[in-house]
Design a protein around this motif. Sequence first.
Motif, PDB file in Angstrom:
ATOM      1  N   LYS A  48       0.828  -1.205   0.000  1.00 49.76           N
ATOM      2  CA  LYS A  48       0.000   0.000   0.000  1.00 49.76           C
ATOM      3  C   LYS A  48       0.862   1.255   0.000  1.00 49.76           C
ATOM      4  CE  LYS A  48      -3.845  -0.140   2.597  1.00 49.76           C
ATOM      5  NZ  LYS A  48      -4.702  -0.434   3.770  1.00 49.76           N
ATOM      6  N   ALA A  49       1.917   1.253   0.802  1.00 50.75           N
ATOM      7  CA  ALA A  49       2.807   2.419   0.866  1.00 50.75           C
ATOM      8  C   ALA A  49       3.614   2.573  -0.421  1.00 50.75           C
ATOM      9  CB  ALA A  49       3.741   2.292   2.065  1.00 50.75           C
ATOM     10  N   ALA A  50       4.112   1.480  -0.942  1.00 52.58           N
ATOM     11  CA  ALA A  50       4.962   1.535  -2.132  1.00 52.58           C
ATOM     12  C   ALA A  50       4.175   1.883  -3.390  1.00 52.58           C
ATOM     13  CB  ALA A  50       5.678   0.201  -2.325  1.00 52.58           C
ATOM     14  N   MET A  51       2.953   1.383  -3.488  1.00 58.38           N
ATOM     15  CA  MET A  51       2.160   1.574  -4.705  1.00 58.38           C
ATOM     16  C   MET A  51       1.120   2.674  -4.568  1.00 58.38           C
ATOM     17  SD  MET A  51       1.831  -2.368  -5.920  1.00 58.38           S
ATOM     18  CE  MET A  51       1.694  -2.041  -7.674  1.00 58.38           C
ATOM     19  N   THR A  58      -9.594  -9.644  -2.530  1.00 60.88           N
ATOM     20  CA  THR A  58      -9.189 -10.673  -3.483  1.00 60.88           C
ATOM     21  C   THR A  58      -7.834 -10.389  -4.120  1.00 60.88           C
ATOM     22  OG1 THR A  58     -10.422  -9.558  -5.229  1.00 60.88           O
ATOM     23  CG2 THR A  58     -11.553 -11.340  -4.046  1.00 60.88           C
ATOM     24  N   GLU A  59      -7.328  -9.173  -3.944  1.00 64.62           N
ATOM     25  CA  GLU A  59      -6.037  -8.778  -4.515  1.00 64.62           C
ATOM     26  C   GLU A  59      -4.962  -8.567  -3.451  1.00 64.62           C
ATOM     27  OE1 GLU A  59      -6.899  -5.168  -6.570  1.00 64.62           O
ATOM     28  OE2 GLU A  59      -8.071  -6.142  -8.119  1.00 64.62           O
ATOM     29  N   LYS A  64      -1.966 -13.264  -1.081  1.00 69.12           N
ATOM     30  CA  LYS A  64      -1.406 -13.904  -2.279  1.00 69.12           C
ATOM     31  C   LYS A  64      -0.027 -14.504  -1.986  1.00 69.12           C
ATOM     32  CE  LYS A  64      -3.943 -11.605  -5.899  1.00 69.12           C
ATOM     33  NZ  LYS A  64      -4.455 -12.793  -6.557  1.00 69.12           N
ATOM     34  N   SER A  65       0.747 -13.823  -1.140  1.00 71.60           N
ATOM     35  CA  SER A  65       2.063 -14.331  -0.770  1.00 71.60           C
ATOM     36  C   SER A  65       1.941 -15.657  -0.019  1.00 71.60           C
ATOM     37  CB  SER A  65       2.801 -13.302   0.093  1.00 71.60           C
ATOM     38  OG  SER A  65       4.012 -13.827   0.567  1.00 71.60           O
TER      39      SER A  65
END
Length: 85
Positions: A48-51, A58-59, A64-65
């Motif tokens: 969240k911080a980086a992007m 679901t994302e 996912k990791s």
Amino acid sequence: IKAAEILQKEGVNCNLTLMFSLVQAIAAAEADAFLISPFVGRILDWYKAAMKKDFAPTEDPGVKSVESIFNYYKKYGYNTIVMGA
């Protein structure tokens, strides 16, 4: 990870935390760690911080990791347990 490898050989089950990547999870499994606890929420926080964006459930990159780690372990026959933290 090296300490867990030694302790596991002595019969001491180890839970490795601070797992943030598949590479770390593979190293833990190679060391025969009993359990790993990837930090699902911290992985999400980083993305969240980086992007500079939010993620739908679901994302969620943390989820996912963990899913990726679990699937890798099953595909290659590792017995290390994956428990998201």
